[in-house]
Design an enzyme around this catalytic site. Structure first.
Site, PDB file in Angstrom:
ATOM      1  N   ARG A   1      -2.437   5.560  -1.024  1.00 46.03           N
ATOM      2  CA  ARG A   1      -3.228   6.797  -0.583  1.00 46.03           C
ATOM      3  C   ARG A   1      -3.333   7.545  -1.785  1.00 46.03           C
ATOM      4  O   ARG A   1      -4.375   8.378  -2.222  1.00 46.03           O
ATOM      5  CB  ARG A   1      -2.936   7.642   0.591  1.00 46.03           C
ATOM      6  CG  ARG A   1      -3.386   6.951   1.784  1.00 46.03           C
ATOM      7  CD  ARG A   1      -2.918   7.693   2.948  1.00 46.03           C
ATOM      8  NE  ARG A   1      -1.835   7.681   3.560  1.00 46.03           N
ATOM      9  CZ  ARG A   1      -1.203   8.134   4.455  1.00 46.03           C
ATOM     10  NH1 ARG A   1      -1.716   9.379   4.817  1.00 46.03           N
ATOM     11  NH2 ARG A   1      -0.108   7.878   4.705  1.00 46.03           N
TER      12      ARG A   1
ATOM     13  N   GLU B   1       1.605  -8.120   1.305  1.00 47.19           N
ATOM     14  CA  GLU B   1       0.738  -8.290   2.496  1.00 47.19           C
ATOM     15  C   GLU B   1       0.229  -9.929   2.359  1.00 47.19           C
ATOM     16  O   GLU B   1       0.008 -10.464   3.394  1.00 47.19           O
ATOM     17  CB  GLU B   1      -0.557  -7.671   2.159  1.00 47.19           C
ATOM     18  CG  GLU B   1      -0.739  -6.246   2.291  1.00 47.19           C
ATOM     19  CD  GLU B   1      -1.836  -5.539   1.859  1.00 47.19           C
ATOM     20  OE1 GLU B   1      -2.303  -5.138   0.809  1.00 47.19           O
ATOM     21  OE2 GLU B   1      -2.490  -5.351   2.746  1.00 47.19           O
TER      22      GLU B   1
ATOM     23  N   CYS C   1      -1.834   3.452   5.422  1.00 48.71           N
ATOM     24  CA  CYS C   1      -1.959   3.223   3.913  1.00 48.71           C
ATOM     25  C   CYS C   1      -0.937   3.483   2.888  1.00 48.71           C
ATOM     26  O   CYS C   1      -0.802   4.823   2.670  1.00 48.71           O
ATOM     27  CB  CYS C   1      -3.238   3.385   3.576  1.00 48.71           C
ATOM     28  SG  CYS C   1      -3.657   2.967   1.868  1.00 48.71           S
TER      29      CYS C   1
ATOM     30  N   TRP D   1      -6.689  -2.842  -3.815  1.00 51.75           N
ATOM     31  CA  TRP D   1      -6.234  -4.102  -4.183  1.00 51.75           C
ATOM     32  C   TRP D   1      -4.924  -4.341  -3.469  1.00 51.75           C
ATOM     33  O   TRP D   1      -4.765  -3.515  -2.643  1.00 51.75           O
ATOM     34  CB  TRP D   1      -5.776  -3.957  -5.555  1.00 51.75           C
ATOM     35  CG  TRP D   1      -4.987  -2.717  -6.056  1.00 51.75           C
ATOM     36  CD1 TRP D   1      -3.598  -2.427  -5.655  1.00 51.75           C
ATOM     37  CD2 TRP D   1      -5.391  -1.355  -6.625  1.00 51.75           C
ATOM     38  NE1 TRP D   1      -3.183  -1.222  -6.251  1.00 51.75           N
ATOM     39  CE2 TRP D   1      -4.369  -0.593  -6.676  1.00 51.75           C
ATOM     40  CE3 TRP D   1      -6.652  -0.863  -7.073  1.00 51.75           C
ATOM     41  CZ2 TRP D   1      -4.230   0.875  -7.040  1.00 51.75           C
ATOM     42  CZ3 TRP D   1      -6.739   0.346  -7.493  1.00 51.75           C
ATOM     43  CH2 TRP D   1      -5.574   1.305  -7.521  1.00 51.75           C
TER      44      TRP D   1
HETATM   45  N1  ARG Z   1      -3.168  -6.636   5.118  1.00 48.46           N
HETATM   46  C1  ARG Z   1      -4.502  -6.803   5.130  1.00 48.46           C
HETATM   47  C2  ARG Z   1      -4.661  -8.482   4.055  1.00 48.46           C
HETATM   48  O1  ARG Z   1      -3.611  -9.147   3.934  1.00 48.46           O
HETATM   49  C3  ARG Z   1      -5.438  -6.099   4.255  1.00 48.46           C
HETATM   50  C4  ARG Z   1      -5.393  -4.745   4.598  1.00 48.46           C
HETATM   51  C5  ARG Z   1      -5.799  -3.878   3.346  1.00 48.46           C
HETATM   52  N2  ARG Z   1      -5.004  -3.865   2.262  1.00 48.46           N
HETATM   53  C6  ARG Z   1      -5.160  -3.034   1.066  1.00 48.46           C
HETATM   54  N3  ARG Z   1      -4.124  -3.383   0.160  1.00 48.46           N
HETATM   55  N4  ARG Z   1      -6.182  -2.511   0.894  1.00 48.46           N
HETATM   56  O2  ARG Z   1      -5.532  -8.989   4.022  1.00 48.46           O
END
Ligand code: ARG
Length: 354
Positions: free
Chosen positions: A61, A229, A58, A224
């Site tokens: 953090r 991602e 992560c 968030w």
């Molecule tokens: N990578 C995952 C997704 O796209 C989420 C993982 C957690 N990500 C976060 N920003 N807390 O759905």
């Protein structure tokens, strides 16, 4: 019960909370007399936050101390667990100003079958895949349990809750609980033709939280999103929504030559669109450059606290322009500290896949 792990955790708790040696002695006696370690609310909150601090993959953090913990360990009724999850969604979504939240359920009793509480279904059809290909197996399980999706690219899956090894229960999430963001581009109007959107809050529900040897199989948590991602993985991966060819078309890039770097250009525009759309709607999101800067502050903070920062380099580097962040250029030790969040064996859904 592993007394070594209990003592290790309670010692860390004592030290970081600045409690006395006699407190530790008494607490350990209590655990021995009860023949089990049942973390107090304060110990649970501390454990869940430190587990985040120790999450090597992560980049976010820095904010570990702000994790909000809902202690729902007394629930054993499927519907009450579902209602607790709705409270989690609502509190965490917070009208777009997302708060990091975890809800902890009874260990050894509650299991949530979803990977994330909010996730899009994926269907194999004669005309190809509809929706999120990564959800195909779980979507089949939901269908075998009696659920029917609408058949769009963005059907939100129901929540599947299993208590005490009983038949799992299936619950739809009311639409008003699910905040979603239509993906539009600040300059390329044509983006709207792609009809893309993504949900606001990623709530991971398939990892177990391990504190002092106690394993909480159901402890869904969220932060968030970081833009990449969604823009560089969920919507871009060939094995996911695979939108780069469509984005390239839309903005008139020549996709016949690799060396035109059309993929890279499409990727940048898609990621600009994701960040722009979330910001425009007032939904929390962080770009990967800012996230890397925040991670740098986390590293400094940990140094001041005399703790080694551990990490999984190939997960910490962002999937776009990784070498523009400092993370790319320094080694980091992938040592696993506890408390932490761990993968666990998949729930028993084989039966529903025939
Ligand atoms: N990578 C995952 C997704 O796209 C989420 C993982 C957690 N990500 C976060 N920003 N807390 O759905």
């Amino acid at each position: 019960m592993n007394m070594f792990e209990v003592e290790q955790f309670l010692t860390q708790y004592k030290e970081e909370m600045e409690l006395t040696d006699s407190w530790l002695k008494e607490r350990m006696n209590e655990v021995r007399n009860n023949h089990q370690f049942d973390p107090s609310s304060e110990e649970l909150i501390f454990g869940a936050r430190v587990a985040w601090r120790n999450s090597n993959r992560c980049i976010g953090r820095l904010f570990w101390k702000s994790l909000h913990v809902f202690d729902e360990r007394d629930l054993e009724d499927e519907r009450e667990i579902y209602e607790a999850l709705l409270r989690h969604i609502k509190f965490a979504t917070n009208n777009g100003k997302i708060k990091p939240v975890i809800t902890v359920f009874k260990p050894g009793v509650v299991r949530i079958w979803n990977e994330q509480i909010i996730r899009y279904a994926g269907y194999e059809t004669e005309k190809g895949i509809l929706g999120d290909p990564s959800s195909i197996t779980f979507t089949k399980v939901c269908q075998a349990l009696g659920w029917h999706g609408e058949g769009t690219h963005f059907d939100v899956l129901p929540i599947v809750i299993q208590v005490d090894g009983r038949e799992p229960s299936v619950f739809e999430i009311p639409k008003e609980y699910i905040l979603e963001v239509p993906i539009l581009h600040p300059h390329y109007k044509e983006f709207e033709e792609l009809n893309l959107k993504w949900y606001a809050v990623p709530i991971i529900s398939n990892l177990k939280l391990s504190i002092g040897g106690v394993e909480f199989q159901a402890a869904p948590f969220n932060g968030w999103y970081m833009g990449t991602e969604i823009g560089a993985r969920n919507l871009a991966d060939v094995g996911r929504y695979n939108m780069l060819p469509k984005v390239a078309d839309l903005i008139g890039l020549n996709s016949s030559s690799n060396s035109s770097l059309w993929k890279d250009r499409a990727l940048v525009e898609l990621n600009i669109a994701v960040l722009h759309s979330f910001k425009e709607m007032g939904v929390s999101i962080v770009d990967h450059h800012t996230a890397a800067q925040q991670f740098k502050i986390f590293e400094q903070q940990e140094k001041e606290g005399n703790r080694q920062v551990t990490g999984d380099w190939k997960w910490l580097i962002p999937p776009m322009s990784p070498a523009t962040t400092h993370i790319y250029h320094q080694p980091i030790a992938n040592i696993i500290k506890k408390p932490n969040y761990f993968y666990q064996k998949a729930p028993d859904y084989e039966l529903y896949l025939k």
